[in-house]
Design a protein around this motif. Structure first.
Motif, PDB file in Angstrom:
ATOM      1  N   ILE A  22       0.842  -1.213   0.000  1.00 19.95           N
ATOM      2  CA  ILE A  22       0.000   0.000   0.000  1.00 19.95           C
ATOM      3  C   ILE A  22       0.868   1.251   0.000  1.00 19.95           C
ATOM      4  O   ILE A  22       0.612   2.211  -0.740  1.00 19.95           O
ATOM      5  N   LEU A  23       1.934   1.262   0.816  1.00 27.67           N
ATOM      6  CA  LEU A  23       2.818   2.426   0.881  1.00 27.67           C
ATOM      7  C   LEU A  23       3.506   2.684  -0.455  1.00 27.67           C
ATOM      8  O   LEU A  23       3.638   3.839  -0.894  1.00 27.67           O
ATOM      9  N   LEU A  24       3.948   1.602  -1.114  1.00 23.33           N
ATOM     10  CA  LEU A  24       4.606   1.763  -2.407  1.00 23.33           C
ATOM     11  C   LEU A  24       3.641   2.301  -3.462  1.00 23.33           C
ATOM     12  O   LEU A  24       4.001   3.170  -4.268  1.00 23.33           O
ATOM     13  N   VAL A  25       2.401   1.802  -3.452  1.00 19.24           N
ATOM     14  CA  VAL A  25       1.405   2.278  -4.416  1.00 19.24           C
ATOM     15  C   VAL A  25       1.123   3.763  -4.197  1.00 19.24           C
ATOM     16  O   VAL A  25       1.074   4.558  -5.146  1.00 19.24           O
ATOM     17  N   TRP A  26       0.980   4.182  -2.933  1.00 18.63           N
ATOM     18  CA  TRP A  26       0.724   5.588  -2.640  1.00 18.63           C
ATOM     19  C   TRP A  26       1.911   6.464  -3.036  1.00 18.63           C
ATOM     20  O   TRP A  26       1.733   7.587  -3.515  1.00 18.63           O
ATOM     21  N   TYR A  27       3.126   5.938  -2.852  1.00 14.21           N
ATOM     22  CA  TYR A  27       4.313   6.714  -3.221  1.00 14.21           C
ATOM     23  C   TYR A  27       4.383   6.919  -4.722  1.00 14.21           C
ATOM     24  O   TYR A  27       4.691   8.022  -5.206  1.00 14.21           O
ATOM     25  N   VAL A  28       4.084   5.865  -5.499  1.00 11.90           N
ATOM     26  CA  VAL A  28       4.094   5.971  -6.959  1.00 11.90           C
ATOM     27  C   VAL A  28       3.026   6.959  -7.422  1.00 11.90           C
ATOM     28  O   VAL A  28       3.267   7.787  -8.317  1.00 11.90           O
ATOM     29  N   ILE A  29       1.828   6.894  -6.807  1.00 16.80           N
ATOM     30  CA  ILE A  29       0.756   7.838  -7.159  1.00 16.80           C
ATOM     31  C   ILE A  29       1.190   9.264  -6.850  1.00 16.80           C
ATOM     32  O   ILE A  29       0.953  10.192  -7.632  1.00 16.80           O
ATOM     33  N   TYR A  30       1.853   9.452  -5.706  1.00 12.83           N
ATOM     34  CA  TYR A  30       2.333  10.783  -5.319  1.00 12.83           C
ATOM     35  C   TYR A  30       3.336  11.326  -6.334  1.00 12.83           C
ATOM     36  O   TYR A  30       3.269  12.489  -6.735  1.00 12.83           O
ATOM     37  N   LYS A  31       4.266  10.478  -6.794  1.00 14.11           N
ATOM     38  CA  LYS A  31       5.250  10.921  -7.772  1.00 14.11           C
ATOM     39  C   LYS A  31       4.596  11.213  -9.118  1.00 14.11           C
ATOM     40  O   LYS A  31       4.990  12.154  -9.811  1.00 14.11           O
ATOM     41  N   LEU A  32       3.577  10.431  -9.485  1.00 15.45           N
ATOM     42  CA  LEU A  32       2.866  10.696 -10.728  1.00 15.45           C
ATOM     43  C   LEU A  32       2.142  12.033 -10.672  1.00 15.45           C
ATOM     44  O   LEU A  32       2.114  12.779 -11.655  1.00 15.45           O
TER      45      LEU A  32
END
Length: 275
Positions: free
Chosen positions: A18-28
């Motif tokens: 979940i943390l990795l998915v949120w981080y990728v969304i944040y960078k996008l």
């Protein structure tokens, strides 16, 4: 015990996932924040909202239309967001996608305002044509790519030297991001409004054009008259004197910055208090 250990690792893996998915969304989000894709995303959210409301109210035809838009949306997103997707892949290839974002504290609007005022006053007195666009919330990355990248700290001397006639960078616009001169000799879209005075040349039309598609502030120095003009939100303020120009420029650049700084300071204070 093995079963308990497996359960713990399963929960840990889910949390990391979940943390990795949120981080990728944040960078996008950071990638598209500097582009016109933000407005397009708002349009997509409106379509989804209309779809839900029409379904709830029993508006079958409207609901069907919105559903078709959603069904073809994936292909449309690839076509519409092609420049942003390309930029994201380029940053991923350069290793910049996961790099830290710049701090908003690097922005110094008072220094930017002082440099622009000093440079425009110098160029106006000598009738040196200039076109300076200052980025605000809507990103100007697409227009920066049309020019020569500089990424230099802003100064009045730099702006004056760029617009000296018969130099390689004088023809086109300078785009300023935060406290940096990002690029020079940039191409800006020309306004097609039929209400523009015939007296105005290409610089004024470009300044109006960029103000119609972004929330940027654009400064024009006329080569013919030495007059200073400013455009914002599709409006042209012509033949400003030094005091009027300074007041208008400060009101546009300082107010939003003070709000951001107050918000940032509030979060920093909370972090120190809790930490």
């Amino acid at each position: 015990m093995p079963f308990a250990d497996f359960t713990v690792w399963k929960y840990l893996a889910s949390i990391v996932d979940i943390l990795l998915v949120w981080y990728v969304i944040y960078k996008l989000i950071n990638v598209i924040r500097g582009t016109k894709a933000v407005q397009l995303l708002k349009g997509i959210l409106v379509i989804l909202l209309v779809r839900v409301v029409s379904e709830y109210l029993g508006l079958k035809t409207l609901s069907w239309m919105m559903q078709q838009a959603i069904n073809w949306g994936f292909l449309a997103i690839i076509i519409i967001f092609q420049p942003e997707l390309r930029r994201a892949l380029e940053q991923l290839g350069r290793g910049r996608f996961f790099s830290r974002s710049g701090s908003p504290d690097d922005d110094d609007p008072e220094k930017t305002i002082a440099a622009i005022i000093k440079a425009t006053d110098y160029m106006a007195k000598r009738r040196i044509g200039a076109l300076i666009s200052i980025e605000k919330e809507t990103g100007m990355s697409d227009y920066i790519e049309t020019g020569i990248p500089l990424d230099s700290k802003i100064s009045s001397e730099l702006l004056i030297n760029i617009f000296i006639p018969n130099t390689p960078l004088h023809d086109g616009a300078v785009i300023i991001q935060k406290n940096n001169v990002s690029a020079a000799a940039c191409y800006l879209p020309l306004s097609e409004s039929p209400f523009i005075s015939k007296e105005l040349g290409t610089r004024h039309r470009a300044a109006l054009g960029i103000s119609e598609v972004t929330d940027s502030i654009t400064v024009v120095v006329s080569e013919e008259t030495g007059g200073i003009s400013l455009t914002k939100n599709g409006e042209l303020h012509r033949d400003l004197n030094t005091d009027e120009f300074k007041e208008l420029l400060s009101s546009e650049l300082l107010v939003n910055t003070k709000v951001k700084q107050a918000s940032s300071a509030r979060w920093n204070w909370r972090g120190k208090k809790n930490g």
